[in-house]
Design a protein around this motif. Structure first.
Motif, PDB file in Angstrom:
ATOM      1  N   GLU A  12      -8.606   2.777   8.013  1.00  6.16           N
ATOM      2  CA  GLU A  12      -7.934   3.657   7.389  1.00  6.16           C
ATOM      3  C   GLU A  12      -6.324   2.697   6.578  1.00  6.16           C
ATOM      4  OE1 GLU A  12      -9.923   8.064   7.473  1.00  6.16           O
ATOM      5  OE2 GLU A  12      -8.190   7.918   8.763  1.00  6.16           O
ATOM      6  N   LEU A  13      -5.695   2.438   7.705  1.00  2.00           N
ATOM      7  CA  LEU A  13      -4.588   2.162   7.435  1.00  2.00           C
ATOM      8  C   LEU A  13      -4.823   0.853   7.140  1.00  2.00           C
ATOM      9  CD1 LEU A  13      -2.732   2.869  11.015  1.00  2.00           C
ATOM     10  CD2 LEU A  13      -2.144   3.873   8.534  1.00  2.00           C
ATOM     11  N   SER A  14      -5.408  -0.012   7.356  1.00  3.50           N
ATOM     12  CA  SER A  14      -5.445  -1.242   6.559  1.00  3.50           C
ATOM     13  C   SER A  14      -6.339  -1.195   5.808  1.00  3.50           C
ATOM     14  CB  SER A  14      -7.044  -2.135   6.987  1.00  3.50           C
ATOM     15  OG  SER A  14      -6.260  -3.010   8.635  1.00  3.50           O
ATOM     16  N   PHE A  15      -7.029  -0.335   4.443  1.00  2.00           N
ATOM     17  CA  PHE A  15      -7.284   0.468   3.859  1.00  2.00           C
ATOM     18  C   PHE A  15      -5.633   0.348   2.512  1.00  2.00           C
ATOM     19  CE2 PHE A  15      -8.196   3.449  -0.062  1.00  2.00           C
ATOM     20  CZ  PHE A  15      -9.947   3.330  -0.269  1.00  2.00           C
ATOM     21  N   LEU A  16      -5.484   1.416   3.321  1.00  2.00           N
ATOM     22  CA  LEU A  16      -4.085   1.363   2.776  1.00  2.00           C
ATOM     23  C   LEU A  16      -3.732   0.749   2.353  1.00  2.00           C
ATOM     24  CD1 LEU A  16      -2.001   3.951   1.997  1.00  2.00           C
ATOM     25  CD2 LEU A  16      -1.241   4.427   3.712  1.00  2.00           C
ATOM     26  N   MET A  17      -3.214  -0.745   3.474  1.00  2.55           N
ATOM     27  CA  MET A  17      -2.428  -1.495   3.033  1.00  2.55           C
ATOM     28  C   MET A  17      -2.401  -1.629   1.838  1.00  2.55           C
ATOM     29  SD  MET A  17       0.846  -1.851   4.995  1.00  2.55           S
ATOM     30  CE  MET A  17       1.169  -3.350   5.609  1.00  2.55           C
ATOM     31  N   ARG A  79      -7.667   3.271  -6.514  1.00  2.65           N
ATOM     32  CA  ARG A  79      -7.402   1.629  -5.403  1.00  2.65           C
ATOM     33  C   ARG A  79      -9.282   2.567  -5.737  1.00  2.65           C
ATOM     34  NH1 ARG A  79     -11.376  -2.474  -4.706  1.00  2.65           N
ATOM     35  NH2 ARG A  79     -11.362  -2.840  -3.075  1.00  2.65           N
ATOM     36  N   ARG A  80      -9.349   4.160  -4.866  1.00  6.53           N
ATOM     37  CA  ARG A  80     -10.257   4.648  -5.343  1.00  6.53           C
ATOM     38  C   ARG A  80     -11.134   4.799  -6.612  1.00  6.53           C
ATOM     39  NH1 ARG A  80     -11.114  10.867  -4.637  1.00  6.53           N
ATOM     40  NH2 ARG A  80     -10.404  10.368  -6.748  1.00  6.53           N
ATOM     41  N   ASP A  81      -9.961   4.995  -7.828  1.00  5.27           N
ATOM     42  CA  ASP A  81     -11.191   5.278  -9.425  1.00  5.27           C
ATOM     43  C   ASP A  81     -11.706   2.976  -9.781  1.00  5.27           C
ATOM     44  OD1 ASP A  81     -10.466   7.191  -9.366  1.00  5.27           O
ATOM     45  OD2 ASP A  81      -8.634   6.540 -11.237  1.00  5.27           O
ATOM     46  N   PHE A  82     -11.431   2.053  -9.096  1.00  8.77           N
ATOM     47  CA  PHE A  82     -11.220   1.098  -9.687  1.00  8.77           C
ATOM     48  C   PHE A  82     -12.591   0.487  -8.368  1.00  8.77           C
ATOM     49  CE2 PHE A  82     -12.123  -3.825  -7.686  1.00  8.77           C
ATOM     50  CZ  PHE A  82     -11.936  -4.187  -9.001  1.00  8.77           C
ATOM     51  N   ILE A  83     -13.016   1.523  -7.140  1.00  9.26           N
ATOM     52  CA  ILE A  83     -14.427   1.908  -6.629  1.00  9.26           C
ATOM     53  C   ILE A  83     -15.302   2.221  -7.263  1.00  9.26           C
ATOM     54  CG2 ILE A  83     -15.489   2.312  -5.003  1.00  9.26           C
ATOM     55  CD1 ILE A  83     -12.455   1.616  -2.996  1.00  9.26           C
ATOM     56  N   ASN A  84     -14.902   3.482  -8.091  1.00 10.04           N
ATOM     57  CA  ASN A  84     -16.087   3.745  -8.724  1.00 10.04           C
ATOM     58  C   ASN A  84     -16.480   3.263  -9.530  1.00 10.04           C
ATOM     59  OD1 ASN A  84     -16.400   6.140  -7.062  1.00 10.04           O
ATOM     60  ND2 ASN A  84     -14.187   7.028  -7.828  1.00 10.04           N
ATOM     61  N   ALA A 107     -11.258   5.440   1.033  1.00  7.97           N
ATOM     62  CA  ALA A 107     -10.667   6.351   0.339  1.00  7.97           C
ATOM     63  C   ALA A 107     -10.919   7.840   0.578  1.00  7.97           C
ATOM     64  CB  ALA A 107     -11.053   5.960  -1.486  1.00  7.97           C
ATOM     65  N   ASN A 108     -11.846   8.234   0.152  1.00  9.38           N
ATOM     66  CA  ASN A 108     -11.853   9.744  -0.034  1.00  9.38           C
ATOM     67  C   ASN A 108     -11.176  10.214   1.634  1.00  9.38           C
ATOM     68  OD1 ASN A 108     -13.042   9.779  -2.492  1.00  9.38           O
ATOM     69  ND2 ASN A 108     -15.069   9.916  -1.888  1.00  9.38           N
ATOM     70  N   SER A 109     -11.291   9.677   2.472  1.00 10.39           N
ATOM     71  CA  SER A 109     -11.022  10.078   3.888  1.00 10.39           C
ATOM     72  C   SER A 109      -9.638  10.490   3.914  1.00 10.39           C
ATOM     73  CB  SER A 109     -11.538   9.409   4.362  1.00 10.39           C
ATOM     74  OG  SER A 109     -10.761  10.035   5.928  1.00 10.39           O
ATOM     75  N   LYS A 113      -7.091  13.825   3.922  1.00 10.81           N
ATOM     76  CA  LYS A 113      -5.920  13.579   4.601  1.00 10.81           C
ATOM     77  C   LYS A 113      -4.321  14.217   4.325  1.00 10.81           C
ATOM     78  CE  LYS A 113      -8.272  11.602   8.658  1.00 10.81           C
ATOM     79  NZ  LYS A 113      -8.328  10.283   9.214  1.00 10.81           N
ATOM     80  N   LEU A 114      -4.370  13.038   2.773  1.00 11.87           N
ATOM     81  CA  LEU A 114      -2.824  13.154   2.227  1.00 11.87           C
ATOM     82  C   LEU A 114      -2.876  14.184   1.145  1.00 11.87           C
ATOM     83  CD1 LEU A 114      -2.707   9.275   1.163  1.00 11.87           C
ATOM     84  CD2 LEU A 114      -1.527  10.736   2.358  1.00 11.87           C
ATOM     85  N   LYS A 115      -4.089  15.431   1.101  1.00  4.22           N
ATOM     86  CA  LYS A 115      -3.605  16.648   0.494  1.00  4.22           C
ATOM     87  C   LYS A 115      -3.220  17.677   1.132  1.00  4.22           C
ATOM     88  CE  LYS A 115      -7.222  15.701  -3.524  1.00  4.22           C
ATOM     89  NZ  LYS A 115      -8.549  16.348  -4.019  1.00  4.22           N
ATOM     90  N   VAL A 116      -4.021  17.699   1.851  1.00  7.39           N
ATOM     91  CA  VAL A 116      -3.321  18.976   3.740  1.00  7.39           C
ATOM     92  C   VAL A 116      -2.433  18.570   3.441  1.00  7.39           C
ATOM     93  CG1 VAL A 116      -3.653  18.939   5.682  1.00  7.39           C
ATOM     94  CG2 VAL A 116      -5.886  18.663   4.202  1.00  7.39           C
TER      95      VAL A 116
END
Length: 135
Positions: A12-17, A79-84, A107-109, A113-116
């Motif tokens: 997830e951290l790699s995805f975030l970067m 990024r999630r929008d691009f993937i979709n 991305a959804n995960s 976590k950020l929403k929380v």
């Protein structure tokens, strides 16, 4: 916002970067087409938030300002929008399709976590994005 990335996995951290890198690229492209000084100032401000966030993530820090956290969320959301969109258009191979689905799950995960974290502060991050507010 304290500790918002502590619960993230390495993937997830790699995805975030990666999301931050791509978000920065998109903002820089936008900067080339903007002439309004207030918009340019806002772009520069957000590029600063991205740089600070990237530095903190690289140094394994987990405390971010509210604006840095909003940039994180915006980058992953973008990024999630691009993937979709890519999934909607289709892929030439099943492996590419499978990789995109894996990335979408990550991305959804991250977004959950950020929403929380935002909700714990009483912030409706989705409302923030809907208004088109800037960080």
């Amino acid at each position: 916002m304290s500790g918002i990335t502590e619960q993230f996995t390495e993937i997830e951290l790699s995805f975030l970067m990666l999301s931050l890198d791509e978000f920065e690229t998109r903002i820089n492209e936008l900067r080339n087409h903007v002439t309004r000084p207030d918009t340019l100032d806002n772009i520069e401000l957000n590029l600063g938030f991205i740089a600070d966030t990237r530095r903190k993530l690289h140094n394994k820090e987990h405390d971010f300002t509210l604006n840095e956290a909003k940039v994180i969320y915006s980058a992953v959301y973008d990024r999630r929008d691009f993937i979709n969109e890519s999934l909607d258009e289709g892929f030439d191979s099943e492996d590419d399709h499978s990789d995109a689905l894996s990335m979408l799950r990550i991305a959804n995960s991250v977004l959950r976590k950020l929403k929380v974290a935002f909700s714990s502060l009483g912030i409706d991050i989705d409302a923030f994005l809907e208004t088109g507010s800037t960080c």
